[in-house]
Write a protein that holds these residues in place. Structure first.
Motif, mmCIF file in Angstrom:
data_model
loop_
_atom_site.group_PDB
_atom_site.id
_atom_site.type_symbol
_atom_site.label_atom_id
_atom_site.label_comp_id
_atom_site.label_asym_id
_atom_site.label_seq_id
_atom_site.Cartn_x
_atom_site.Cartn_y
_atom_site.Cartn_z
ATOM 1 N N MET A 176 0.848 -1.194 0.000
ATOM 2 C CA MET A 176 0.000 0.000 0.000
ATOM 3 C C MET A 176 0.888 1.252 0.000
ATOM 4 O O MET A 176 1.788 1.387 0.829
ATOM 5 C CB MET A 176 -0.907 0.021 1.238
ATOM 6 N N THR A 177 0.621 2.159 -0.916
ATOM 7 C CA THR A 177 1.431 3.363 -1.029
ATOM 8 C C THR A 177 1.098 4.351 0.084
ATOM 9 O O THR A 177 0.042 4.278 0.722
ATOM 10 C CB THR A 177 1.197 4.031 -2.391
ATOM 11 N N ALA A 178 2.019 5.309 0.279
ATOM 12 C CA ALA A 178 1.825 6.307 1.331
ATOM 13 C C ALA A 178 0.611 7.184 1.045
ATOM 14 O O ALA A 178 -0.141 7.546 1.951
ATOM 15 C CB ALA A 178 3.081 7.169 1.467
ATOM 16 N N SER A 179 0.401 7.532 -0.228
ATOM 17 C CA SER A 179 -0.740 8.378 -0.584
ATOM 18 C C SER A 179 -2.066 7.659 -0.330
ATOM 19 O O SER A 179 -3.051 8.268 0.116
ATOM 20 C CB SER A 179 -0.648 8.787 -2.060
ATOM 21 N N LYS A 180 -2.098 6.347 -0.581
ATOM 22 C CA LYS A 180 -3.318 5.588 -0.348
ATOM 23 C C LYS A 180 -3.600 5.478 1.150
ATOM 24 O O LYS A 180 -4.764 5.589 1.587
ATOM 25 C CB LYS A 180 -3.187 4.192 -0.957
ATOM 26 N N ARG A 181 -2.553 5.268 1.947
ATOM 27 C CA ARG A 181 -2.737 5.225 3.394
ATOM 28 C C ARG A 181 -3.231 6.566 3.919
ATOM 29 O O ARG A 181 -4.068 6.627 4.816
ATOM 30 C CB ARG A 181 -1.427 4.836 4.083
ATOM 31 N N LYS A 182 -2.722 7.635 3.334
ATOM 32 C CA LYS A 182 -3.131 8.971 3.753
ATOM 33 C C LYS A 182 -4.603 9.200 3.455
ATOM 34 O O LYS A 182 -5.337 9.765 4.282
ATOM 35 C CB LYS A 182 -2.266 10.015 3.055
ATOM 36 N N ARG A 183 -5.053 8.749 2.275
ATOM 37 C CA ARG A 183 -6.465 8.909 1.913
ATOM 38 C C ARG A 183 -7.361 8.111 2.860
ATOM 39 O O ARG A 183 -8.445 8.558 3.238
ATOM 40 C CB ARG A 183 -6.691 8.461 0.466
#
Length: 290
Positions: free
Chosen positions: A1-8
């Motif tokens: 899981m990418t950082a941007s997806k975790r942030k969302r």
């Protein structure tokens, strides 16, 4: 899981987390603060330390004991009866839908109505139990079921009757999901009814048992309506549970500090019971794995 997806994901859950913190966190913080404040007199609104707990200290042992007897005396029999009825209804027989509907009926009745009905059943003059026992000649004089010696047992029976449908619904739903092939294979291997129940039914009901017993314990621990409607906490505090203490301190004695102190005691005990339940269920799971 990418950082941007975790942030969302975190941002999408943030509003819910804020709402939960407000709904649960604010009342809990208010109770904690109130438990260490004085209400009334010269100490109104001031920090009083453990004074509120010292005020109720003499009543804590008896009240906690009564509450635990009330809770476990209601929950464990309700779980057993609910499982037995669910296993019976899991079989095919004539009138099954009627039996299921009858078993669910108590759950549809409000708790205060349950208290009124059982108070009528226990009535010394015209209660159903006394009338029946007199008719068949087992007693000569009416039994006072709501007296000091039997009041706690009487309210526990009423609570068991009200709690059975919840355990029944959960167990009945879980039993319908167990593959029949497991029972058939076990029968072919020579397993008897008790072995099939122990090694197939119980392991498959482990998650249901965990959630059901925790929910029923919390609900029963805090139930107020049945005891209030049947005995009001009496006679002579025979059925005085923590929830009744909170009500009495808050609305009769008008003391928010001691009511909050009782609330913190209830939170502590329920947290401890929940942890013990989870540890017990996890140990049972390890036994099944072995």
């Amino acid at each position: 899981m990418t950082a941007s997806k975790r942030k969302r994901i975190v941002l999408s859950l943030l509003p819910l987390a804020i709402i939960l913190c407000f709904v649960y966190g604010y009342p809990l913080a208010s109770v904690c603060i109130s438990a260490f404040r004085g209400f009334g007199g010269s100490s109104d609104g001031q920090f009083v330390g453990l004074e509120n707990f010292m005020t109720i200290s003499e009543d804590i042992p008896q009240t906690v004991t009564t509450t635990l007897i009330w809770t476990f005396g209601s929950v464990l029999p309700a779980m057993v009866f609910g499982l037995v009825i669910a296993m019976i209804c899991n079989r095919s027989f004539k009138g099954k839908k009627v039996v299921v509907a009858i078993n669910l009926l108590p759950y549809a009745i409000p708790l205060i109505i349950v208290a009124s009905c059982w108070r009528f059943v226990y009535n010394s003059d015209f209660g159903l139990i006394n009338v029946f026992l007199e008719k068949i000649g087992l007693i000569d004089e009416p039994i006072s079921f709501l007296s000091f010696d039997t009041a706690l047992i009487a309210v526990i029976v009423a609570r068991i009757w009200r709690a059975i449908p919840f355990a029944f619904m959960n167990y009945y739903s879980a039993l319908t999901t167990i593959p029949q092939e497991q029972y058939e294979q076990a029968s072919i291997d020579g397993a008897g009814p008790f072995q099939r129940f122990r090694y197939i039914t119980l392991p498959n009901l482990r998650a249901t048992t965990s959630s059901t017993i925790i929910v029923l314990t919390v609900w029963t621990f805090l139930v107020f309506d049945i005891i209030f409607g049947m005995t009001g906490g009496g006679p002579i505090d025979a059925t005085m549970t923590i929830s009744m203490r909170i009500y009495r301190e808050m609305f009769s004695m008008k003391n928010t500090g001691t009511a909050s102190a009782w609330s913190l005691i209830a939170i502590f005990i329920l947290t401890l019971i929940t942890i013990l339940y989870w540890k017990l269920m996890n140990s049972k799971e390890d036994d099944y794995v072995e």
